[in-house]
Write a protein that holds these residues in place. Structure first.
Motif, PDB file in Angstrom:
ATOM      1  N   THR A  41     -29.514  21.740 -44.607  1.00  0.00           N
ATOM      2  CA  THR A  41     -30.197  21.776 -43.316  1.00  0.00           C
ATOM      3  C   THR A  41     -30.374  20.353 -42.801  1.00  0.00           C
ATOM      4  N   LEU A  42     -29.947  20.137 -41.557  1.00  0.00           N
ATOM      5  CA  LEU A  42     -29.995  18.805 -40.960  1.00  0.00           C
ATOM      6  C   LEU A  42     -30.892  18.787 -39.730  1.00  0.00           C
ATOM      7  N   PRO A  43     -31.743  17.764 -39.606  1.00  0.00           N
ATOM      8  CA  PRO A  43     -32.487  17.578 -38.356  1.00  0.00           C
ATOM      9  C   PRO A  43     -31.508  17.256 -37.228  1.00  0.00           C
ATOM     10  N   ARG A  44     -31.937  17.424 -36.023  1.00  0.00           N
ATOM     11  CA  ARG A  44     -31.056  17.233 -34.873  1.00  0.00           C
ATOM     12  C   ARG A  44     -30.487  15.824 -34.804  1.00  0.00           C
ATOM     13  N   ALA A  45     -31.267  14.818 -35.169  1.00  0.00           N
ATOM     14  CA  ALA A  45     -30.843  13.422 -34.990  1.00  0.00           C
ATOM     15  C   ALA A  45     -29.964  12.890 -36.122  1.00  0.00           C
ATOM     16  N   VAL A  46     -29.799  13.646 -37.199  1.00  0.00           N
ATOM     17  CA  VAL A  46     -29.013  13.186 -38.347  1.00  0.00           C
ATOM     18  C   VAL A  46     -27.541  13.515 -38.137  1.00  0.00           C
ATOM     19  N   SER A  47     -26.673  12.568 -38.401  1.00  0.00           N
ATOM     20  CA  SER A  47     -25.237  12.777 -38.198  1.00  0.00           C
ATOM     21  C   SER A  47     -24.636  13.601 -39.319  1.00  0.00           C
ATOM     22  N   MET A  48     -23.468  14.191 -39.046  1.00  0.00           N
ATOM     23  CA  MET A  48     -22.778  14.966 -40.059  1.00  0.00           C
ATOM     24  C   MET A  48     -22.364  14.076 -41.227  1.00  0.00           C
ATOM     25  N   ALA A  49     -21.983  12.827 -40.931  1.00  0.00           N
ATOM     26  CA  ALA A  49     -21.589  11.901 -41.988  1.00  0.00           C
ATOM     27  C   ALA A  49     -22.758  11.638 -42.939  1.00  0.00           C
ATOM     28  N   GLU A  50     -23.960  11.493 -42.389  1.00  0.00           N
ATOM     29  CA  GLU A  50     -25.150  11.285 -43.221  1.00  0.00           C
ATOM     30  C   GLU A  50     -25.430  12.530 -44.069  1.00  0.00           C
TER      31      GLU A  50
END
Length: 236
Positions: A41-50
């Protein structure tokens, strides 16, 4: 710029489902207790690479965690399906009706075993849960508005503020006392919509010694969730 993937693979063999959540404050990795599916699960501001780097950094943990999870078991003829805390063998027979015969569940040989057994479990779950909910509600002098069944992954039951009860039909696979405990737990919410000391006292009054059944679900509930019934079906 193309749409970002909803699935990634790390270390060449670990498939990860990626979800975006506007409410998430940090990246999280979860492994489903039934089958070992991995969700990032990723927050909106986090990139896919991160996100990929985060998942990659925890590859060893993911592999070890998945190794401890029960593998999915398909409900097919010959399988020993949990029912009421015991095991019954899904058995093809020349019959139009589903019938429990000792340690065998006799089912029409021409129909998919998973579909039929899931429908039968739902039928049984509704009967048992309705009886238990009626019994416990009567003890409190209360009533509920509706009872529904679902195939939930995160909870075995729930109660809304307007008195609607929901249960997982997979409770039919658990020991009778465990199913009864979940019914008592949700009915207690008709009086206390929280998990306060008063709520747990109400649970204990309805079902003395309930903690052992609660513990059983924590220890074995994932084994019930690991069963795959292929597709959903009703039961007439």
């Amino acid at each position: 710029m193309g749409a970002e993937p909803d699935r990634i693979t790390i270390d060449g063999d670990i498939d990860v489902t990626v979800r975006r959540s506007p409410r998430a404050r940090r990246m999280t990795l979860r492994v489903a207790r039934a089958g070992g599916a991995v969700v990032l699960t990723l927050p909106r501001a986090v990139s896919m690479a991160e996100g990929r780097a985060f998942a990659q950094s925890r590859a060893d943990w993911l592999r070890k965690t998945r190794a401890t999870m029960p593998q999915r078991t398909v409900a097919r003829f010959g399988a020993a399906l949990p029912y009421a805390g015991k095991r019954i063998v899904l058995t093809p027979a020349e019959t139009k009706l589903v019938r429990l015969d000792g340690e065998r569940l006799l089912m029409p040989a021409h129909r998919p075993a998973g579909v039929v057994s899931a429908a039968w479990l739902k039928h049984i779950a509704r009967q048992k849960l309705a009886r238990a909910a009626d019994r416990y509600a009567a003890r409190l002098g209360l009533s509920y508005r509706a009872l529904t069944l679902r195939d939930t992954r995160s909870r075995w039951g729930s109660c809304t503020h307007d008195g609607r009860l929901m249960f997982s039909w997979r409770l039919a696979m658990a020991p009778e006392e465990v199913l009864d405990y979940v019914a008592a737990h949700e009915v207690a919410h008709l009086r206390h919509m929280d998990h306060s000391a008063a709520f747990w006292a109400c649970c204990e009054a309805l079902m003395p010694g309930h903690s052992v059944h609660r513990r059983w679900l924590k220890q074995h509930g994932h084994e019930l969730l690991a069963w795959v019934f292929v597709e959903d079906a009703g039961f007439d």
